[in-house]
Write a protein that holds these residues in place. Structure first.
Motif, mmCIF file in Angstrom:
data_model
loop_
_atom_site.group_PDB
_atom_site.id
_atom_site.type_symbol
_atom_site.label_atom_id
_atom_site.label_comp_id
_atom_site.label_asym_id
_atom_site.label_seq_id
_atom_site.Cartn_x
_atom_site.Cartn_y
_atom_site.Cartn_z
ATOM 1 N N THR A 105 -12.391 6.187 -9.498
ATOM 2 C CA THR A 105 -13.102 5.428 -10.524
ATOM 3 C C THR A 105 -13.222 6.235 -11.813
ATOM 4 O OG1 THR A 105 -15.167 6.204 -9.516
ATOM 5 C CG2 THR A 105 -14.428 3.968 -8.952
ATOM 6 N N LEU A 106 -13.317 5.529 -12.936
ATOM 7 C CA LEU A 106 -13.513 6.158 -14.244
ATOM 8 C C LEU A 106 -14.442 5.254 -15.058
ATOM 9 C CD1 LEU A 106 -12.976 7.972 -16.693
ATOM 10 C CD2 LEU A 106 -10.731 6.923 -16.934
ATOM 11 N N SER A 107 -15.675 5.694 -15.223
ATOM 12 C CA SER A 107 -16.643 4.891 -15.991
ATOM 13 C C SER A 107 -16.463 5.218 -17.458
ATOM 14 C CB SER A 107 -18.068 5.215 -15.548
ATOM 15 O OG SER A 107 -18.247 4.808 -14.216
ATOM 16 N N THR A 108 -16.347 4.169 -18.297
ATOM 17 C CA THR A 108 -15.999 4.413 -19.698
ATOM 18 C C THR A 108 -17.183 4.154 -20.642
ATOM 19 O OG1 THR A 108 -14.975 2.220 -19.707
ATOM 20 C CG2 THR A 108 -13.504 4.103 -19.438
ATOM 21 N N GLY A 147 -19.405 -2.632 -24.127
ATOM 22 C CA GLY A 147 -18.852 -1.566 -24.970
ATOM 23 C C GLY A 147 -17.901 -0.657 -24.206
ATOM 24 N N MET A 148 -18.016 -0.659 -22.902
ATOM 25 C CA MET A 148 -17.152 0.213 -22.093
ATOM 26 C C MET A 148 -15.701 -0.285 -22.121
ATOM 27 S SD MET A 148 -19.654 1.167 -18.935
ATOM 28 C CE MET A 148 -21.347 1.745 -19.227
ATOM 29 N N GLU A 153 -10.132 0.765 -24.298
ATOM 30 C CA GLU A 153 -9.048 0.508 -25.275
ATOM 31 C C GLU A 153 -8.746 1.764 -26.084
ATOM 32 O OE1 GLU A 153 -10.764 -2.960 -27.065
ATOM 33 O OE2 GLU A 153 -9.607 -4.320 -25.767
ATOM 34 N N TYR A 154 -9.756 2.561 -26.357
ATOM 35 C CA TYR A 154 -9.537 3.843 -27.045
ATOM 36 C C TYR A 154 -8.610 4.736 -26.202
ATOM 37 C CZ TYR A 154 -10.470 8.550 -28.739
ATOM 38 O OH TYR A 154 -10.310 9.833 -29.212
ATOM 39 N N ILE A 191 -10.934 -8.163 -21.783
ATOM 40 C CA ILE A 191 -10.065 -7.026 -21.423
ATOM 41 C C ILE A 191 -8.639 -7.253 -21.943
ATOM 42 C CG2 ILE A 191 -11.380 -6.201 -19.440
ATOM 43 C CD1 ILE A 191 -9.620 -7.832 -17.575
ATOM 44 N N PRO A 192 -7.880 -6.191 -22.124
ATOM 45 C CA PRO A 192 -6.522 -6.348 -22.655
ATOM 46 C C PRO A 192 -5.673 -7.257 -21.768
ATOM 47 C CG PRO A 192 -7.150 -4.023 -22.590
ATOM 48 C CD PRO A 192 -8.230 -4.773 -21.884
#
Ligand code: KMH
Ligand code: ZN
Length: 270
Positions: A105-108, A147-148, A153-154, A191-192
């Motif tokens: 997992t990666l929380s943004t 906002g995550m 996207e960044y 989401i993209p």
């Protein structure tokens, strides 16, 4: 529509044996629980390691044992947490990535998490993404607030992650984005293009949001990390019991359940 990927979030960092007596703690208990969840239809298990006394730990040795024990029993996709508990440092949280699991997992982003703050500064997010890329670990982008998505996207713009991304919308954490149909539709629309997504509803929101995830063509996460009840007032017997219900609902809605290998195809893990 793709087949449905069911994730079983077996342990979490917050749930205790006192409130959920069936919570698996040791590597062996977690692996047995993973196998039962796999047999019920789970393709992925999301895992937080625990010390023998039940405290959450990000120590790589615990994750190593869990990965090995699960691998002996079944072919489910092992997805360790890099979120850990709110008090873990970034370095502690990153340890399981060194095991080169297929996913992590990666929380943004940062959000309130009950009475605590779940810290994910830009520095953390970039560091975590870089380490996962180096180790060829596919991130599951954990999103607790809109906002995550912008922060994910960044990462795409700066070539810190490979696309298409896979998102997990965790809705209903006290202090973060509430669980509702309106919010899920908004998140999915934000989401993209080409991304895949899973939904995890917290507490009593788990089953209604799972139903929406199935109907909308997303994927679903259930398990003790998110919800300890089977229904109001009735503690779930196992993670598998929660997975079984999702598989039954998918069957009723005409959506087939993905095996781990089919999930690997859908998520481009191969
Ligand atoms: N336990 C939460 C503070 C993750 O696993 O990546 C964070 C969490 C997210 O559960
Ligand atoms: Zn987690």
């Amino acid at each position: 529509m793709d087949k449905l990927i069911i994730t079983a979030a077996l342990t979490g960092a917050e749930v205790t044996k006192e409130i959920q007596p069936n919570l698996p703690i040791t590597a062996e208990e977690i692996a047995v629980e993973a196998e039962k969840a796999y047999e019920a239809g789970a393709a992925i298990v999301h895992v937080h390691a625990r010390e023998d006394n039940g405290s959450p730990t990000q120590d790589i040795e615990y994750y190593k044992s869990i990965k090995e024990e699960i691998g002996k029993r079944c072919p489910v996709i092992f997805q360790p947490s890099t979120g850990g508990a709110t008090w873990h440092t970034a370095e502690e949280r990153l340890q399981p990535v060194d095991l080169k699991p297929e996913m992590a997992t990666l929380s943004t982003g940062t959000c309130n998490f009950g009475d605590d703050v779940f810290m994910n500064s830009k520095e953390y997010i970039v560091k975590f993404a870089k380490k996962m890329k180096e180790n060829r670990v596919k991130p599951e982008i954990e999103v607790f607030e809109p906002g995550m998505i912008a922060n994910a996207e960044y990462l795409i713009k700066n070539d810190l992650v490979s696309t298409p991304l896979h998102f997990d919308f965790v809705l209903g954490v006290p202090g973060a984005m509430p669980a509702s149909a309106k919010n899920l539709v908004f998140m999915v629309g934000s989401i993209p293009a080409g991304s895949t997504w899973t939904v995890a509803g917290i507490g009593r929101h788990e089953t209604p949001l799972a139903m929406m995830g199935i109907a909308m063509g997303g994927h679903v996460r259930v398990g003790f990390e998110d919800n300890i009840y089977y229904k109001k007032g009735e503690i779930a017997k196992s993670n598998a019991q929660l997975v079984e219900r999702v598989a039954r609902m998918a069957n009723e809605l005409g959506r087939e359940v993905a095996t781990p290998d089919e999930a690997r195809e859908i998520l481009n893990l191969k």
